[in-house]
Write a protein that holds these residues in place. Structure first.
Motif, short mmCIF file in Angstrom:
data_model
loop_
_atom_site.label_atom_id
_atom_site.label_comp_id
_atom_site.label_asym_id
_atom_site.label_seq_id
_atom_site.Cartn_x
_atom_site.Cartn_y
_atom_site.Cartn_z
N GLU A 27 -4.76 -11.53 -7.15
CA GLU A 27 -5.71 -12.09 -8.17
C GLU A 27 -6.53 -10.68 -8.49
N ARG A 28 -6.91 -9.93 -6.91
CA ARG A 28 -7.62 -9.22 -6.60
C ARG A 28 -7.59 -8.22 -7.15
N LYS A 29 -5.45 -8.26 -6.50
CA LYS A 29 -5.62 -6.73 -6.96
C LYS A 29 -3.95 -6.74 -7.18
N PRO A 30 -3.82 -6.65 -8.92
CA PRO A 30 -2.55 -7.10 -9.20
C PRO A 30 -1.11 -6.29 -8.64
N THR A 31 -1.47 -4.78 -8.21
CA THR A 31 -0.47 -4.22 -8.03
C THR A 31 0.49 -4.89 -6.74
N ALA A 32 -0.57 -5.89 -5.61
CA ALA A 32 0.18 -6.60 -4.67
C ALA A 32 1.44 -7.18 -4.74
N ALA A 33 1.73 -7.94 -6.15
CA ALA A 33 2.71 -8.34 -6.43
C ALA A 33 3.70 -8.41 -6.61
N VAL A 34 4.04 -6.69 -6.83
CA VAL A 34 4.71 -5.39 -6.90
C VAL A 34 6.67 -5.80 -6.29
N GLN A 35 6.23 -6.19 -5.31
CA GLN A 35 7.94 -5.94 -4.44
C GLN A 35 8.00 -7.66 -4.22
N LEU A 36 6.95 -8.48 -4.31
CA LEU A 36 6.86 -9.32 -3.60
C LEU A 36 8.02 -10.56 -5.03
N PHE A 37 8.41 -11.83 -4.27
CA PHE A 37 9.28 -12.20 -5.20
C PHE A 37 9.29 -14.03 -4.14
N ARG A 38 9.31 -14.40 -5.39
CA ARG A 38 9.60 -16.14 -4.38
C ARG A 38 10.59 -16.64 -5.10
N ALA A 39 11.92 -17.29 -4.27
CA ALA A 39 12.77 -18.40 -4.53
C ALA A 39 13.28 -19.08 -3.47
N LYS A 56 0.99 -1.35 -0.42
CA LYS A 56 0.28 0.01 -0.33
C LYS A 56 0.77 1.26 0.17
N GLY A 57 2.06 1.61 -0.20
CA GLY A 57 3.02 2.54 -0.25
C GLY A 57 3.10 3.18 1.50
N PHE A 58 3.00 2.62 2.32
CA PHE A 58 3.24 2.73 3.74
C PHE A 58 4.34 2.61 4.48
N LEU A 59 5.52 1.51 3.56
CA LEU A 59 7.16 1.98 3.71
C LEU A 59 7.56 2.06 2.20
N PRO A 60 8.88 2.76 1.73
CA PRO A 60 9.69 2.65 0.69
C PRO A 60 9.33 1.46 -0.03
N PRO A 61 9.69 1.68 -1.81
CA PRO A 61 9.47 0.11 -1.99
C PRO A 61 11.28 -1.05 -1.15
N ARG A 62 10.58 -1.82 -1.20
CA ARG A 62 11.15 -3.25 -0.22
C ARG A 62 11.32 -4.32 -1.00
N PRO A 63 11.78 -5.21 -1.21
CA PRO A 63 11.43 -6.68 -1.13
C PRO A 63 11.28 -7.59 -0.71
N ILE A 64 10.34 -8.80 -0.99
CA ILE A 64 9.72 -9.34 0.37
C ILE A 64 10.41 -10.50 -0.85
N VAL A 65 10.62 -11.62 0.40
CA VAL A 65 11.30 -13.24 -0.85
C VAL A 65 10.31 -13.99 -0.03
N LEU A 66 9.34 -14.03 0.07
CA LEU A 66 8.62 -15.78 -0.01
C LEU A 66 9.49 -16.91 -0.39
N THR A 67 9.92 -17.55 0.29
CA THR A 67 10.51 -19.02 0.24
C THR A 67 10.02 -20.42 -0.09
N HIS A 68 8.76 -20.22 0.39
CA HIS A 68 7.87 -21.79 0.42
C HIS A 68 6.82 -21.63 0.30
N ASP A 69 6.42 -22.51 -0.15
CA ASP A 69 4.88 -23.11 -1.13
C ASP A 69 3.58 -22.54 -0.18
N ALA A 70 4.18 -22.33 1.19
CA ALA A 70 2.46 -23.10 2.21
C ALA A 70 1.85 -21.74 1.78
#
Ligand code: MG
Length: 326
Positions: free
Chosen positions: A163-175, A139-153
């Motif tokens: 799917e409902r809000k595509p902008t929510a994906a912007v800083q997410l990275f899965r690895a 939501k932009g309450f913090l400056p852009p920062r990467p969030i890395v999700l490391t597992h599938d749960a």
């Protein structure tokens, strides 16, 4: 409590990574090794690692980072996280321990220290940390920062939200791969430094601004004070003895502004704006110390006031005391 201040890289934007993950991970497990490897790579890449300071993945990332030249910080919560009556001991791989007064302050402290986040496997605590950080970043309450999700749960939930809000994906990275995670965080740290150099102050954490008493909760005020103190590593000085004295000192400073004034000179400040401004600032000083005292002693102010007012209502019934000061 800094044990190794030379390696504290707090001045470098994007160089602190918060790692959130479960506490119940055993030493020999794959999850522990993965968290250790992550800590090792972060430390070797020159990142500071901040986490919750206790066991499981928190211990593993701290150990990995510490043994490989990284600076480690544990934000603990001794008043809540206990073993029976005794606060749980922080793990032995921390350069710095910062105790937070409650769980939300703890997350808030880590969130505002970090230039990036890694979410490991975990339970409700980790899910809460991820959700709060994701809300602030998306939501932009913090400056852009990467969030890395490391597992599938949590993928199904995360995907449904995106799917409902595509902008929510912007800083997410899965690895899952540690090298991939650290490469992504390094790249982002470079971007943060460039952004800061081209627009100084852009990424400085904004102090929360509150319109007025009607739109602000006591919890928000408590966190405002707690963050101010934590950022300066002052929690060590804010003990009940110092704080109770500080409340009295600031109350005396408030009284000083009225010293020698005649009663006909006392109004709400309309005739003396300078006096009014001075009084406002002293009242803010008193309030700041009251809030810090409540944080230090883990006192719920709303409950305390409500209980005391109940007692006062019994002690001073309206029928007997209406219009009487004695
Ligand atoms: Mg003062």
């Amino acid at each position: 409590m800094a044990r190794n201040p030379r390696k504290n890289l707090s001045g470098k934007p994007g160089r602190t990574i918060a790692v959130f993950g479960g506490y119940s991970v055993g030493c020999g497990s794959d999850a522990y090794r993965h968290a250790y490897e992550l800590g090792r790579s972060l430390g070797a890449a020159g990142f500071r690692v901040v986490n919750g300071g206790y066991d499981g993945t928190m211990r593993a990332t701290s150990q990995g980072a510490r043994e490989n030249g990284g600076y480690t910080i544990g934000v603990t919560c001794p008043s809540v996280i206990r073993n029976g009556r005794t606060p749980l001991e922080p793990n032995e791989f921390l350069d710095e321990v910062i105790p937070a007064p409650d769980l939300l302050s703890r997350i808030d402290t880590m969130m505002h220290m970090a230039g990036g986040f890694v979410i490991l496997d975990g339970g409700t605590g980790t899910l809460t940390e991820f959700a709060i950080v994701w809300e602030h970043v998306s939501k932009g309450f913090l400056p852009p920062r990467p969030i890395v999700l490391t597992h599938d749960a949590w993928n199904d939930t995360v995907d449904a939200i995106i799917e409902r809000k595509p902008t929510a994906a912007v800083q997410l990275f899965r690895a899952h791969d540690v090298n991939q995670i650290v490469a992504h965080l390094r790249e982002h740290a470079v971007q943060i430094r460039r952004a800061r150099n081209s627009a100084p102050g852009l990424l400085a954490p904004d102090p929360p601004t509150h319109a007025n008493d009607g739109s602000t909760t006591v919890a928000e005020l408590r966190r405002l004070i707690d963050r101010f103190i934590a950022d300066r590593n002052w929690r060590q000085f804010h003990d009940p003895k110092n704080l109770s004295a500080s409340i009295a000192i600031e109350a005396a400073e408030l009284m000083e502004h009225f010293q020698w004034l005649r009663s006909d000179e006392l109004d709400n400040g309309a005739s003396n704006p300078r006096l009014r401004q001075a009084v406002i600032e002293e009242l803010a000083d008193v309030l700041a110390y009251v809030l810090s005292f409540a944080n230090a002693m883990n006192i719920d102010l709303t409950t305390a006031l409500a209980e005391k007012m109940k007692k006062n209502a019994v002690k001073y019934p309206v029928a007997a005391f209406r219009g009487r000061a004695r």
